[in-house]
Write a protein that holds these residues in place. Sequence first.
Motif, PDB file in Angstrom:
ATOM      1  N   ILE A 162      38.906  34.335  43.516  1.00 47.09           N
ATOM      2  CA  ILE A 162      37.925  33.766  43.346  1.00 47.09           C
ATOM      3  C   ILE A 162      37.629  32.959  41.980  1.00 47.09           C
ATOM      4  O   ILE A 162      38.098  33.699  40.761  1.00 47.09           O
ATOM      5  CB  ILE A 162      36.603  34.861  43.502  1.00 47.09           C
ATOM      6  CG1 ILE A 162      36.649  35.559  44.611  1.00 47.09           C
ATOM      7  CG2 ILE A 162      35.250  34.193  43.048  1.00 47.09           C
ATOM      8  CD1 ILE A 162      35.786  36.778  44.769  1.00 47.09           C
ATOM      9  N   SER A 163      36.940  31.850  41.780  1.00 47.82           N
ATOM     10  CA  SER A 163      36.914  31.245  40.643  1.00 47.82           C
ATOM     11  C   SER A 163      35.278  31.142  40.268  1.00 47.82           C
ATOM     12  O   SER A 163      34.678  30.669  41.397  1.00 47.82           O
ATOM     13  CB  SER A 163      37.370  29.743  40.949  1.00 47.82           C
ATOM     14  OG  SER A 163      37.238  28.993  39.683  1.00 47.82           O
ATOM     15  N   LEU A 164      35.062  31.579  39.407  1.00 46.38           N
ATOM     16  CA  LEU A 164      33.733  31.578  38.746  1.00 46.38           C
ATOM     17  C   LEU A 164      33.297  30.657  37.669  1.00 46.38           C
ATOM     18  O   LEU A 164      33.260  31.135  36.702  1.00 46.38           O
ATOM     19  CB  LEU A 164      33.039  33.003  38.896  1.00 46.38           C
ATOM     20  CG  LEU A 164      33.450  34.250  40.214  1.00 46.38           C
ATOM     21  CD1 LEU A 164      33.141  35.521  39.569  1.00 46.38           C
ATOM     22  CD2 LEU A 164      32.515  33.697  40.833  1.00 46.38           C
ATOM     23  N   PRO A 165      33.262  29.229  37.604  1.00 54.07           N
ATOM     24  CA  PRO A 165      33.202  28.601  36.555  1.00 54.07           C
ATOM     25  C   PRO A 165      31.634  28.859  36.001  1.00 54.07           C
ATOM     26  O   PRO A 165      30.535  29.072  36.797  1.00 54.07           O
ATOM     27  CB  PRO A 165      33.034  27.384  37.225  1.00 54.07           C
ATOM     28  CG  PRO A 165      33.596  27.273  38.416  1.00 54.07           C
ATOM     29  CD  PRO A 165      33.413  28.601  39.138  1.00 54.07           C
ATOM     30  N   GLY A 166      31.570  28.996  34.702  1.00 49.69           N
ATOM     31  CA  GLY A 166      30.212  29.373  34.004  1.00 49.69           C
ATOM     32  C   GLY A 166      29.793  30.811  34.155  1.00 49.69           C
ATOM     33  O   GLY A 166      28.666  31.124  33.598  1.00 49.69           O
ATOM     34  N   PHE A 199      32.646  35.674  26.524  1.00 52.32           N
ATOM     35  CA  PHE A 199      32.158  37.009  26.690  1.00 52.32           C
ATOM     36  C   PHE A 199      32.168  37.185  28.158  1.00 52.32           C
ATOM     37  O   PHE A 199      31.184  36.487  28.731  1.00 52.32           O
ATOM     38  CB  PHE A 199      31.048  37.257  25.865  1.00 52.32           C
ATOM     39  CG  PHE A 199      31.030  37.144  24.309  1.00 52.32           C
ATOM     40  CD1 PHE A 199      31.410  38.143  23.517  1.00 52.32           C
ATOM     41  CD2 PHE A 199      30.762  36.206  23.781  1.00 52.32           C
ATOM     42  CE1 PHE A 199      31.678  37.934  22.242  1.00 52.32           C
ATOM     43  CE2 PHE A 199      30.908  35.834  22.675  1.00 52.32           C
ATOM     44  CZ  PHE A 199      31.372  36.977  21.642  1.00 52.32           C
ATOM     45  N   VAL A 200      32.975  37.991  28.774  1.00 52.34           N
ATOM     46  CA  VAL A 200      33.074  38.021  30.158  1.00 52.34           C
ATOM     47  C   VAL A 200      32.560  39.527  30.684  1.00 52.34           C
ATOM     48  O   VAL A 200      33.160  40.390  29.990  1.00 52.34           O
ATOM     49  CB  VAL A 200      34.556  37.802  30.915  1.00 52.34           C
ATOM     50  CG1 VAL A 200      34.333  37.944  32.229  1.00 52.34           C
ATOM     51  CG2 VAL A 200      35.036  36.485  30.301  1.00 52.34           C
ATOM     52  N   PRO A 201      31.740  39.699  31.584  1.00 52.36           N
ATOM     53  CA  PRO A 201      31.366  41.169  31.740  1.00 52.36           C
ATOM     54  C   PRO A 201      32.627  41.889  32.451  1.00 52.36           C
ATOM     55  O   PRO A 201      33.415  41.308  33.176  1.00 52.36           O
ATOM     56  CB  PRO A 201      30.312  40.941  32.974  1.00 52.36           C
ATOM     57  CG  PRO A 201      29.779  39.421  32.810  1.00 52.36           C
ATOM     58  CD  PRO A 201      30.951  38.606  32.001  1.00 52.36           C
ATOM     59  N   ALA A 202      33.096  42.917  31.719  1.00 53.44           N
ATOM     60  CA  ALA A 202      34.143  43.664  32.051  1.00 53.44           C
ATOM     61  C   ALA A 202      34.273  44.146  33.693  1.00 53.44           C
ATOM     62  O   ALA A 202      35.458  44.492  34.355  1.00 53.44           O
ATOM     63  CB  ALA A 202      34.557  44.704  30.971  1.00 53.44           C
ATOM     64  N   VAL A 203      33.129  44.686  34.178  1.00 52.12           N
ATOM     65  CA  VAL A 203      32.986  45.264  35.248  1.00 52.12           C
ATOM     66  C   VAL A 203      31.998  44.258  36.139  1.00 52.12           C
ATOM     67  O   VAL A 203      30.879  44.611  35.899  1.00 52.12           O
ATOM     68  CB  VAL A 203      32.438  46.861  35.216  1.00 52.12           C
ATOM     69  CG1 VAL A 203      32.374  47.481  36.557  1.00 52.12           C
ATOM     70  CG2 VAL A 203      33.410  47.633  34.094  1.00 52.12           C
TER      71      VAL A 203
END
Length: 135
Positions: free
Chosen positions: A3-7, A17-21
């Motif tokens: 899955i690609s989640l741009p933005g 900063f990416v939510p880890a879970v």
Amino acid sequence: YSISLPGFAQKTDGELFVPAVIVPYSLYDSFGRSVSRENDLYVGDYRESVTKVLFRLPEGFEVKHIPENTDISFGGIRLRYAFSSDSKNSCTVTARLSVRRCVLKKEEYAAIRKFLSRSALVEGSYICASAGGGK
């Protein structure tokens, strides 16, 4: 799945900063919000759930921080979160929930809430990355 989640990540001045879970168990929301319990908490039959996510960061970004591995348990509930940086621009998060039948006594509720709040802290943590290796 791929899955690609741009933005999806929060971006500021060359940092991500990416939510880890991204698939939380949310046990605190389900069982820990009340300040007290009037009855014991009955946990049903055995079950185990494993979620493994590989994060690939955009070109030019490198992982700078991942949360610490966590292995916590209370009564018949065990939560394990493993974080590893596989390369400069990727990391893997594995979350494992194991539940076995048990009764959590209402007198233990303060300790149960503490356990559940620890899981919520891990589920609210972030993977941090920077552009160009943070230079």
